[in-house]
Design a protein around this motif. Sequence first.
Motif, PDB file in Angstrom:
ATOM      1  N   UNK A 192     -10.035   5.785   9.600  1.00  0.00           N
ATOM      2  CA  UNK A 192      -8.335   5.674   8.482  1.00  0.00           C
ATOM      3  C   UNK A 192      -6.713   5.037   9.720  1.00  0.00           C
ATOM      4  N   UNK A 193      -6.909   5.178  10.383  1.00  0.00           N
ATOM      5  CA  UNK A 193      -5.770   4.955  11.622  1.00  0.00           C
ATOM      6  C   UNK A 193      -5.786   3.590  11.946  1.00  0.00           C
ATOM      7  N   UNK A 194      -6.921   3.250  11.774  1.00  0.00           N
ATOM      8  CA  UNK A 194      -6.624   1.351  12.628  1.00  0.00           C
ATOM      9  C   UNK A 194      -6.456   0.639  10.887  1.00  0.00           C
ATOM     10  N   UNK A 195      -6.885   0.888   9.892  1.00  0.00           N
ATOM     11  CA  UNK A 195      -6.536   0.093   8.657  1.00  0.00           C
ATOM     12  C   UNK A 195      -5.251   0.942   8.299  1.00  0.00           C
ATOM     13  N   UNK A 196      -5.138   1.687   8.288  1.00  0.00           N
ATOM     14  CA  UNK A 196      -3.265   1.846   8.170  1.00  0.00           C
ATOM     15  C   UNK A 196      -2.437   1.018   8.985  1.00  0.00           C
ATOM     16  N   UNK A 197      -3.167   1.613  10.234  1.00  0.00           N
ATOM     17  CA  UNK A 197      -1.582   0.490  11.896  1.00  0.00           C
ATOM     18  C   UNK A 197      -2.074  -1.062  10.896  1.00  0.00           C
ATOM     19  N   UNK A 198      -3.113  -1.808  10.454  1.00  0.00           N
ATOM     20  CA  UNK A 198      -3.411  -3.098  10.297  1.00  0.00           C
ATOM     21  C   UNK A 198      -2.652  -3.625   9.337  1.00  0.00           C
ATOM     22  N   UNK A 199      -2.436  -2.787   8.335  1.00  0.00           N
ATOM     23  CA  UNK A 199      -1.031  -2.604   6.653  1.00  0.00           C
ATOM     24  C   UNK A 199       0.042  -2.903   7.092  1.00  0.00           C
ATOM     25  N   UNK A 200       0.289  -1.904   7.629  1.00  0.00           N
ATOM     26  CA  UNK A 200       1.357  -1.804   8.391  1.00  0.00           C
ATOM     27  C   UNK A 200       1.972  -3.228   9.600  1.00  0.00           C
ATOM     28  N   UNK A 201       1.269  -3.334   9.792  1.00  0.00           N
ATOM     29  CA  UNK A 201       1.838  -4.011  11.311  1.00  0.00           C
ATOM     30  C   UNK A 201       1.085  -5.426  10.746  1.00  0.00           C
ATOM     31  N   UNK A 202       0.541  -6.117   9.680  1.00  0.00           N
ATOM     32  CA  UNK A 202       0.161  -7.915   8.593  1.00  0.00           C
ATOM     33  C   UNK A 202       1.259  -7.336   8.126  1.00  0.00           C
ATOM     34  N   UNK A 203       1.660  -6.987   6.724  1.00  0.00           N
ATOM     35  CA  UNK A 203       1.834  -6.615   5.758  1.00  0.00           C
ATOM     36  C   UNK A 203       3.409  -5.504   5.724  1.00  0.00           C
ATOM     37  N   UNK A 207       2.029   1.475   0.911  1.00  0.00           N
ATOM     38  CA  UNK A 207       1.349   2.960   0.452  1.00  0.00           C
ATOM     39  C   UNK A 207       0.168   2.730   1.451  1.00  0.00           C
ATOM     40  N   UNK A 208       0.933   1.924   3.045  1.00  0.00           N
ATOM     41  CA  UNK A 208      -1.095   2.105   4.226  1.00  0.00           C
ATOM     42  C   UNK A 208      -1.176   3.199   3.991  1.00  0.00           C
ATOM     43  N   UNK A 209      -0.735   4.369   4.054  1.00  0.00           N
ATOM     44  CA  UNK A 209      -1.676   5.689   4.423  1.00  0.00           C
ATOM     45  C   UNK A 209      -2.222   5.821   3.582  1.00  0.00           C
ATOM     46  N   UNK A 210      -1.938   6.159   2.190  1.00  0.00           N
ATOM     47  CA  UNK A 210      -2.679   6.045   0.868  1.00  0.00           C
ATOM     48  C   UNK A 210      -3.910   5.233   0.773  1.00  0.00           C
ATOM     49  N   UNK A 211      -3.635   4.557   1.202  1.00  0.00           N
ATOM     50  CA  UNK A 211      -4.659   2.930   0.895  1.00  0.00           C
ATOM     51  C   UNK A 211      -5.696   3.839   1.623  1.00  0.00           C
ATOM     52  N   UNK A 212      -4.902   3.623   3.110  1.00  0.00           N
ATOM     53  CA  UNK A 212      -6.464   3.498   4.435  1.00  0.00           C
ATOM     54  C   UNK A 212      -7.434   5.186   3.913  1.00  0.00           C
ATOM     55  N   UNK A 213      -6.899   6.308   3.073  1.00  0.00           N
ATOM     56  CA  UNK A 213      -7.199   7.569   3.025  1.00  0.00           C
ATOM     57  C   UNK A 213      -8.046   6.883   2.236  1.00  0.00           C
ATOM     58  N   UNK A 214      -8.128   6.098   0.737  1.00  0.00           N
ATOM     59  CA  UNK A 214      -8.852   5.672  -0.317  1.00  0.00           C
ATOM     60  C   UNK A 214      -9.731   5.300   0.008  1.00  0.00           C
ATOM     61  N   UNK A 232     -10.201  -4.614  -5.157  1.00  0.00           N
ATOM     62  CA  UNK A 232      -8.185  -4.569  -6.311  1.00  0.00           C
ATOM     63  C   UNK A 232      -8.603  -2.924  -6.472  1.00  0.00           C
ATOM     64  N   UNK A 233      -9.962  -3.207  -7.684  1.00  0.00           N
ATOM     65  CA  UNK A 233      -9.749  -2.132  -8.286  1.00  0.00           C
ATOM     66  C   UNK A 233      -9.577  -0.782  -7.242  1.00  0.00           C
ATOM     67  N   UNK A 234      -9.847  -0.561  -6.604  1.00  0.00           N
ATOM     68  CA  UNK A 234      -9.313   0.317  -5.548  1.00  0.00           C
ATOM     69  C   UNK A 234      -8.239   0.475  -5.985  1.00  0.00           C
ATOM     70  N   UNK A 235      -7.201  -0.325  -5.185  1.00  0.00           N
ATOM     71  CA  UNK A 235      -6.069  -0.400  -5.143  1.00  0.00           C
ATOM     72  C   UNK A 235      -5.097   0.302  -6.411  1.00  0.00           C
ATOM     73  N   UNK A 236      -5.874  -0.381  -7.202  1.00  0.00           N
ATOM     74  CA  UNK A 236      -5.555   0.004  -8.730  1.00  0.00           C
ATOM     75  C   UNK A 236      -5.273   1.758  -8.752  1.00  0.00           C
ATOM     76  N   UNK A 237      -6.233   2.097  -9.139  1.00  0.00           N
ATOM     77  CA  UNK A 237      -6.906   3.083  -8.783  1.00  0.00           C
ATOM     78  C   UNK A 237      -5.723   4.277  -7.696  1.00  0.00           C
ATOM     79  N   UNK A 238      -5.669   3.482  -6.733  1.00  0.00           N
ATOM     80  CA  UNK A 238      -4.726   4.178  -5.748  1.00  0.00           C
ATOM     81  C   UNK A 238      -3.204   5.217  -6.373  1.00  0.00           C
ATOM     82  N   UNK A 239      -3.185   3.881  -7.204  1.00  0.00           N
ATOM     83  CA  UNK A 239      -1.614   3.470  -7.048  1.00  0.00           C
ATOM     84  C   UNK A 239      -1.128   3.861  -8.543  1.00  0.00           C
TER      85      UNK A 239
END
Length: 348
Positions: A192-203, A207-214, A232-239
């Motif tokens: 989860x922390x690697x995915x969150x870091x990737x989302x923060x650093x690259x874009x 919502x990096x934290x809640x998306x990575x947890x999802x 895409x559906x996961x992002x829609x559900x998460x938000x």
Amino acid sequence: MTENQKPKRRARYKGTHPKTFKEKYKEHNPEKYSDEIEKAIQRGNTPAGMHISIAVNEILEFFQIKPGQIGFDATLGYGGHTLEMLKCLEHQGCIFATDVDPIESQKTKARLESLGYGEDMLKIRNMNFSEIDKISKEAGKFDFILADLGVSSMQIDNPDRGFTYKREGPLDLRLNPEKGVSAAERLKEMNQYEIEGMLLENSDEPHAEIISKAIIKRFEESEKIETTSQLRDLIEDTLSFIPSKNRDQEIKKTCQRVFQALRIDVNQEFEVLYDFLEKLPYVLAPNGKVLIMSFHSGEDRLVKKSFKNYYREGIYSEISTDVIRPSAEECNRNPRARSTKIRFAIRA
């Protein structure tokens, strides 16, 4: 004529206009259906299977290419920029070009050969542009270098490549689908922390934290994220907590950022760009020029920092002081030009 010998009929589409990538057969043949191509462009669309080159006039005006010079196109793509630069050489000199995409580079090679630009004028190498030092050993020092860091429209529009959340396809995102791991496989490798870091650093994803947890929760429940629509559906559900007034727009922007972050990670784009920038001054001829087009802040920061550092050291005699952008007219004609950031440097 037997049943098997009958010519295959072109797939029909519902309605009056083709909707899917494969149905747009006329747009895939610009030489044969030039009128259809122009209609698509006039509507502000990029024809399927094509890529509209950005800032061509500005590039040519900056380079002032002369017959006999040697150039390098770091990202061949559809070959639009390459073709215009080749014309300036008037069949004297040559351009080396790299592209890691074996699918599109072969199409581009065939297209430009049909226009009279064979191996004597255009030398295409299926290599990463970070290996520019190896190309320079063969070519010598370059008089001009262009690097368009954007993903080609042909890659974005083809659902089989998985670059866009708008169309169903495998969650791949590799520029070279024959090497490395897909985005789907990459997500499985990270916590989860690697995915969150990737989302923060690259874009800079807010919502990096809640998306990575999802994403991790989905895997823990033994569910898959292997297609563009599943992510895409996961992002829609998460938000779903976002007020309905702003939800659709926020989901759209988040999907764009998440797919961008994954693409950068899968293709190691920042690492590649860093290597390229480090080698640039040493492959440029005296007074040689380089122009780089980036499409998000992370890339632009790297380019700006590198140009400034080498300018302070006296290696570059001149650099762009501010980011340059395409004209409003071009952005209206080609909406994908809007996020373009252009910077240049000249070798001392």
